[in-house]
Design an enzyme around this catalytic site. Sequence first.
Site, mmCIF file in Angstrom:
data_model
loop_
_atom_site.group_PDB
_atom_site.id
_atom_site.type_symbol
_atom_site.label_atom_id
_atom_site.label_comp_id
_atom_site.label_asym_id
_atom_site.label_seq_id
_atom_site.Cartn_x
_atom_site.Cartn_y
_atom_site.Cartn_z
ATOM 1 N N GLY A 77 0.825 -1.198 0.000
ATOM 2 C CA GLY A 77 0.000 0.000 0.000
ATOM 3 C C GLY A 77 0.856 1.242 0.000
ATOM 4 O O GLY A 77 2.083 1.180 -0.163
ATOM 5 N N PHE A 105 1.580 3.019 2.461
ATOM 6 C CA PHE A 105 2.439 2.970 3.634
ATOM 7 C C PHE A 105 3.715 2.198 3.335
ATOM 8 O O PHE A 105 4.805 2.569 3.735
ATOM 9 C CB PHE A 105 1.658 2.289 4.777
ATOM 10 C CG PHE A 105 2.349 2.272 6.107
ATOM 11 C CD1 PHE A 105 2.014 3.191 7.078
ATOM 12 C CD2 PHE A 105 3.318 1.335 6.394
ATOM 13 C CE1 PHE A 105 2.641 3.173 8.309
ATOM 14 C CE2 PHE A 105 3.954 1.313 7.610
ATOM 15 C CZ PHE A 105 3.607 2.234 8.581
ATOM 16 N N VAL A 123 3.341 -5.201 3.241
ATOM 17 C CA VAL A 123 2.754 -5.901 4.383
ATOM 18 C C VAL A 123 3.208 -7.359 4.325
ATOM 19 O O VAL A 123 3.137 -7.993 3.269
ATOM 20 C CB VAL A 123 1.212 -5.824 4.359
ATOM 21 C CG1 VAL A 123 0.622 -6.509 5.590
ATOM 22 C CG2 VAL A 123 0.752 -4.371 4.285
ATOM 23 N N ASP A 126 -10.449 7.196 4.027
ATOM 24 C CA ASP A 126 -9.908 6.360 2.954
ATOM 25 C C ASP A 126 -10.585 4.988 2.949
ATOM 26 O O ASP A 126 -9.922 3.961 2.795
ATOM 27 C CB ASP A 126 -8.391 6.204 3.102
ATOM 28 C CG ASP A 126 -7.722 5.743 1.811
ATOM 29 O OD1 ASP A 126 -8.334 5.910 0.738
ATOM 30 O OD2 ASP A 126 -6.602 5.208 1.874
#
Length: 510
Positions: free
Chosen positions: A205, A207, A210, A321
């Site tokens: 993502g 960020f 993951v 979001d």
Amino acid sequence: MNPMCQCLEGFSPKSPQEWDMRNWTKGCVRTKPLTCNDISINDIFVKFVALKVPDTTHTWLDENIGLDECRARCLNNCSCMAFSNSDIRGSGSGCVLWFGDLIDMRQFNTKQTREQDLYIRMANAESQSESKMNIRTIVAITIPTLCGVLLLSVYVVYRIRRNLVEKSMVRDNIEKHVEDLPLFALPTISMATSNFWIENKIGQGGFGPVYKGKLSDGRQIAVKRLSRSSGQGVTEFINEVKLIAKLQHRNLVRLLGCCIQGQEKLLIYEYMANGSLDSFIFDHTKGKLLSWPHRFHIILGIARGLLYLHQDSRLRIIHRDLKASNVLLDDKLNSKISDFGMAKAFGGDQTEGNTDRVVGTYGYMAPEYAVDGLFSVKSDVFSFGILLLEIICGSKNRALSYANNTYNLVGYAWTLWKEGNALQLIDSNIKDSCIDSEVLRCIQVSLVCMQHYPEDRPTMTSVIRMLDSEMELVDPKEPGFFPRKVSNEATNQNEISLNNEISVTSLDGR
């Protein structure tokens, strides 16, 4: 022979190899990245002439402002990629803004067709190069070599101490707000993820990546690792920790702890065995695993999670979001809202706010937020309406071909609703398992949630009541971002279609 597709000056093919093979589907990218988030260097707009303007499904129109104000509005929104006058007859009036990718442009010979000017956002490379050149000049002329070495040494020491202070401040800031949140050691997480082995990567993502992991006590975890190249940073990291650490609800993903060590910033979550909702509903094969009863259960779970954030949690929280990829499914297909890096918390009686920095994902943003930065619980309700429609249709809110026009999913749904053919929206994967009256009610609720004006949209309390009962529903008004075509006579040879609002499309890698 020249290729059928060419890149404008300042752009180059995203995939040169495929471009050479005459596959132009990936399009062009800027040779220099935009600098919108760097307040010291403003982007510029480069004028291109004799263009067929881009596809206008994702535009905003104001016929009452001129080109200068049009430029200012575009410059102040990092998602605005281009602008132009709306009156192509040469009067120089009106404003059109383009958001997201610029699709279907064509450059003509000005002797053969009417000229249309388009101002495209570009990086201010000249300012960057001048700044660097000035620094080099000052260093070369005014600083003797020995003094330069000394100053560099002092600077290195300063930066090291500053980084240590910043890391300490980040840790102190997190510990100040979440005293009970466990802080994991980096070796523990590294061991759990096999040193962030690529085979353990389960997502990506804005960020960062993951990873799936397993702690020594047998618990499975999901680890979000802040990427150094991420558009998000420490602020979003702290924001997510502060907001979600003390939230407890069965329809919110639970944060187990975090890790801050060296350059690593990690968030450790409970592991969701079935991944994200988008991996099911947008996949024709996996979509068959989600029958209508499963999807309706997921819809209610998302609604209850939002209601908790808006009304029942310690602070009123606006997610900002909400989208299919930020809804995760556990082993029993229970839905849980995730990713609170962009969320905003309100205290007391505050119900709305505004921002100069519009963040989120196009395709789910409410019009008042995408254009003016105004957000409230009603902007989350709008996003929920989009998500509800996607779950029913099994399609993304992107451009669809319908009746020789280009509509996004919202426009397509609204057209079918007005025609009395809304059941045509149902995903083929669930037609055999759905109850028509229940699905039709959900479609109507989604349209009520997506109404253009926030005051017309319901609260999540009302949404749940409408979904989970037989109460009579109101007739929806026209949704936000519904595209309309102007006449061929008005558009002349370019045949552009302009929206009264922005039509948004998902920008991955937020």
